[in-house]
Design an enzyme around this catalytic site. Structure first.
Site, short mmCIF file in Angstrom:
data_model
loop_
_atom_site.label_atom_id
_atom_site.label_comp_id
_atom_site.label_asym_id
_atom_site.label_seq_id
_atom_site.Cartn_x
_atom_site.Cartn_y
_atom_site.Cartn_z
NE ARG A 1 -29.15 28.37 -77.13
CZ ARG A 1 -28.30 28.33 -76.10
NH1 ARG A 1 -27.51 27.29 -75.93
NH2 ARG A 1 -28.26 29.31 -75.22
CG ASN B 1 -20.63 34.28 -68.01
OD1 ASN B 1 -20.56 34.17 -69.23
ND2 ASN B 1 -21.50 33.57 -67.29
NE ARG C 1 -20.54 29.83 -69.94
CZ ARG C 1 -21.69 30.02 -70.54
NH1 ARG C 1 -22.15 31.23 -70.69
NH2 ARG C 1 -22.38 29.00 -71.00
N GLY D 1 -30.96 29.78 -72.28
CA GLY D 1 -30.38 28.48 -72.57
C GLY D 1 -30.76 27.56 -71.42
CG HIS E 1 -25.99 25.56 -68.78
ND1 HIS E 1 -27.14 25.12 -69.39
CD2 HIS E 1 -25.80 26.83 -69.22
CE1 HIS E 1 -27.62 26.07 -70.17
NE2 HIS E 1 -26.83 27.12 -70.08
CG LEU F 1 -35.33 24.97 -66.13
CD1 LEU F 1 -36.76 24.78 -65.64
CD2 LEU F 1 -35.05 24.08 -67.33
N GLY F 2 -32.90 28.72 -68.22
CA GLY F 2 -32.80 30.12 -68.56
C GLY F 2 -33.13 30.25 -70.03
N GLY G 1 -32.54 31.73 -64.54
CA GLY G 1 -33.61 32.74 -64.56
C GLY G 1 -35.00 32.19 -64.43
CD GLU H 1 -23.65 29.99 -64.92
OE1 GLU H 1 -23.64 29.21 -65.89
OE2 GLU H 1 -24.23 31.09 -64.91
#
Length: 393
Positions: A238, A8, A89, A209, A178, A206-207, A328, A379
């Protein structure tokens, strides 16, 4: 057992895990952080031992060399040829890739072409692919796209009300991201609870991103990110959803270029832009506790947006069996989970305060009509599974 490396690659980081498949045993895992700096941090765990060094790592090729050397020096592999596959990824697969695929020059070019719509991710994903291609050339490389899991979203949910010609010409539609995380969440809920709680799932990744995904019978039917990973929830830097007419308004008033607007929306907005404090939820929570009103407002907007999507996706699913928090913030922030769930009582969501504070797997209260879970995402495991599937096909 064949060994598959999951990779990743981020803009300044490279995470990896080496798996023995099909047992899915992690042999070694690690992270190169602060790539491009003289004080980059390389950490890895092997056979119960933790290793960390700080050194100059100027680019992704140097990072991959560091990883490759560690795989050999640690004894995780005796020779590079033991790694039969490397799964990467890749954020955006566009319309062409609705499932994981073996990487060829054509695939690499398509990943590069999609950098326009995934500028923070596809270029660095490609750097990782190219670096491993040079250093472990005999391994077959597989692209595992964030967007693939969401290829089952129906047209009524993925189409934008723009002139249809732009969909035909440029593929402008909701793609979602995701995907590996949401796919893993479904597999874990199904493994642990079977169909009793896995037919109607809302997964909240929820991280820094962030995205929400509605999963019905194992298939993504809606997700908050859109044509790019910018849409949907308020994120670290963002903006998430905004009135589109704000953009030409700001271009005219502030004399901004298209590049300026992308920078504004991707790097200067979200929690950072609202709070003026940080893109990190922990920092914003601390500032709120210290009486910072902008931090308080930022968190209110952040939580409200999550609640709005959960409510909308319950309608898409025709009900809600299981609500999952992951990544996270989702895995570690009891205050955010508590605030999100506090307004969802009308959906039958109730949590146990002590279980939530302890980050337990099941934080539902005894009288909750919805299972509320905290599941650490994985992931890399999905990447390894998908890579094996491609190699075996």
């Amino acid at each position: 057992m064949p060994k598959i490396l999951s990779v990743n690659a981020g803009s300044s980081s490279l995470k990896f895990k080496l798996y023995a498949m099909p047992a899915e045993t992690v042999i070694i895992s690690g992270l190169v952080d602060r790539i491009g700096h003289s004080d980059a941090v390389f950490t890895y765990d092997y056979q119960g031992s933790h290793h960390q060094t700080v050194q100059n790592v100027q680019d992704h090729t140097a990072a991959v060399q560091l990883v490759t050397d560690a795989l050999l020096d640690s004894g995780a592999i005796g020779d590079k040829s033991e790694i039969v596959g490397i799964g990467h990824r890749v954020a955006h697969g566009g319309r062409d890739y609705t499932q994981s695929t073996e990487i060829t020059p054509v695939v690499q070019q398509k990943i590069a072409d999609l950098a326009d719509v995934s500028p923070l991710h596809n270029p660095v994903n490609l750097l990782g692919i190219e670096a491993f291609e040079k250093l472990i050339p005999n391994a077959r490389e597989v692209a595992v796209f964030d967007t693939s899991f969401h290829s089952t979203i129906p047209a009524k949910a993925y189409m934008y009300a723009l002139p249809y010609a732009y969909y035909e010409k440029y593929g402008i539609r909701r793609y979602g991201f995701h995907g590996q995380s949401h796919q893993y969440i479904y597999s874990e809920v199904n493994r642990r609870y079977d169909q009793d709680f896995s037919r109607q799932i809302i997964s909240c990744h929820l991280g820094n991103g962030a995205s929400v995904c509605a999963i019905k019978d194992g298939r993504s039917v809606n997700t908050s990110m859109g044509f790019t990973p910018l849409a949907g929830l308020v994120m670290g830097t963002r903006s998430g959803d905004v009135d589109p007419n704000i953009l030409p308004f700001l271009e005219e008033k502030e004399h901004l270029s298209a590049a300026d607007v992308r920078q504004l929306l991707n790097h200067k907005s979200g929690l950072l832009g609202l709070s003026g404090v940080s893109n990190d939820v922990r920092d914003v929570l601390k500032a709120e506790a210290d009486g910072n009103e902008r931090a308080k407002l930022a968190l209110q907007v952040y939580v409200h947006q999550i609640q709005t999507y959960i409510a909308a996706y319950t309608a898409d699913l025709g009900g809600l069996q299981t609500l999952v928090f992951t990544a996270g913030v989702g895995e570690h922030s009891a205050p955010i989970r508590e605030r999100v769930c506090a307004a969802l009582g009308y959906l039958g969501v109730k949590i146990d305060a002590d279980a939530n504070e302890d980050n337990d797997l099941d934080i539902s209260s005894a009288d909750s009509h919805v299972k509320v879970l905290v599941i650490p995402t994985n992931e890399e495991l999905v990447i390894a599974r998908e890579t094996k599937k491609v190699l075996d096909s």
